[in-house]
Design an enzyme around this catalytic site. Structure first.
Site, PDB file in Angstrom:
ATOM      1  N   SER A   1       0.854  -1.184   0.000  1.00  0.00           N
ATOM      2  CA  SER A   1       0.000   0.000   0.000  1.00  0.00           C
ATOM      3  C   SER A   1       0.889   1.232   0.000  1.00  0.00           C
ATOM      4  O   SER A   1       2.008   1.211   0.525  1.00  0.00           O
ATOM      5  CB  SER A   1      -0.894   0.020   1.244  1.00  0.00           C
TER       6      SER A   1
ATOM      7  N   TYR B   1      -2.151  -0.860  10.055  1.00  0.00           N
ATOM      8  CA  TYR B   1      -2.188  -1.104   8.618  1.00  0.00           C
ATOM      9  C   TYR B   1      -0.894  -0.651   7.958  1.00  0.00           C
ATOM     10  O   TYR B   1      -0.287  -1.384   7.169  1.00  0.00           O
ATOM     11  CB  TYR B   1      -3.385  -0.376   8.005  1.00  0.00           C
TER      12      TYR B   1
END
Length: 250
Positions: free
Chosen positions: A142, A155
């Site tokens: 990401s 995350y």
């Protein structure tokens, strides 16, 4: 278009969103595909659609955090198709919690799915890659791994770990003819952020942070996946491709 005829791929987190789009891209390029996720109905739907298109696919419901289940996923693929050539580690979950409010259980779930799952799948499938002295691992990280984002510590940490894991495995397995690379997407319009997109104010805030002023469409990840899954990237390993409309470099 890259041809993957004769190749066999596994895509985790393939029930919906980017995972499904990537599984479709691999199948359209000629690969036989094992799709893995927790929800069997979504996987069965994918297999049925591929059968209607004259393609072969295998649904393998899998808890990516369960070592035994992941081993069964790899073995079921080899038993069905006789080989495995491509692994796409896509399974992931998001938690948007301020750190002081985040319970250890939530942190552990994010790390287990996003990072432990990549380790387990790469280890299980990698045994076959090393034995055959070829293979492609594509890890989905990401752009949050490359910037500071409030309320996303778990995350962001997990996805940064995916990039570090990618580099380490690229070095470790280069001698076996295996390439390990990653794609780091930004905001794409998927089920993962459906709740956020339903909030006009939240969506406007996100779009202001993206120089392109829009989110990505799932089809836009397909050519980059095929590059990393195909022979054109045989001399490329340990790298990551960022697809985020310029958000990381603003």
């Amino acid at each position: 278009m890259t041809s993957l005829t004769g190749k066999v791929a596994i895509v985790t987190g393939a029930g919906r969103g980017l995972g499904r789009a990537m599984a479709e891209a691999l199948a359209e390029a000629g690969a036989r595909v094992t799709v893995a996720a927790r929800t069997a109905t979504e996987l069965d739907r994918f297999v049925a659609e591929q059968r209607e298109a004259g393609r072969e696919a295998l649904a393998c419901p899998t808890d990516i955090t369960d070592a035994a289940a992941v081993e069964r996923m790899a073995e079921a693929t080899v038993e069905r198709f006789g080989q495995v050539d491509i692994l796409v580690n896509n399974s992931g979950i998001v938690a948007t919690t301020p750190l002081l409010d985040q319970e250890p259980g939530e942190w552990d779930r994010v790390i287990a799915t996003n990072l432990r799952g990549v380790y387990l799948a790469t280890r299980a499938v990698g045994r076959h890659f090393v034995a055959q002295k070829s293979g492609k691992v594509v890890n989905i990280a990401s752009n949050f791994a490359l910037q500071g984002v409030a309320h996303h510590a778990a995350y962001s940490a997990s996805k940064a770990g995916v990039l570090a894991f990618t580099r380490s495995m690229a070095i470790e397995w280069a001698r076996y003819g295996i390439q390990v690379n990653a794609i780091a997407p930004g905001y794409f319009a998927t089920d993962l952020n459906a709740d956020m997109r339903a909030d006009a104010a939240a969506t406007e805030k996100v779009l202001k942070a993206i120089p392109a002023r829009r989110m990505g469409e799932t089809g836009e990840i397909k050519p980059w996946l095929l590059l990393l899954a195909g022979p054109e990237s045989d001399f490329m390993t340990g790298e990551h491709i960022v697809l985020d409309g310029g958000q990381t470099v603003r």
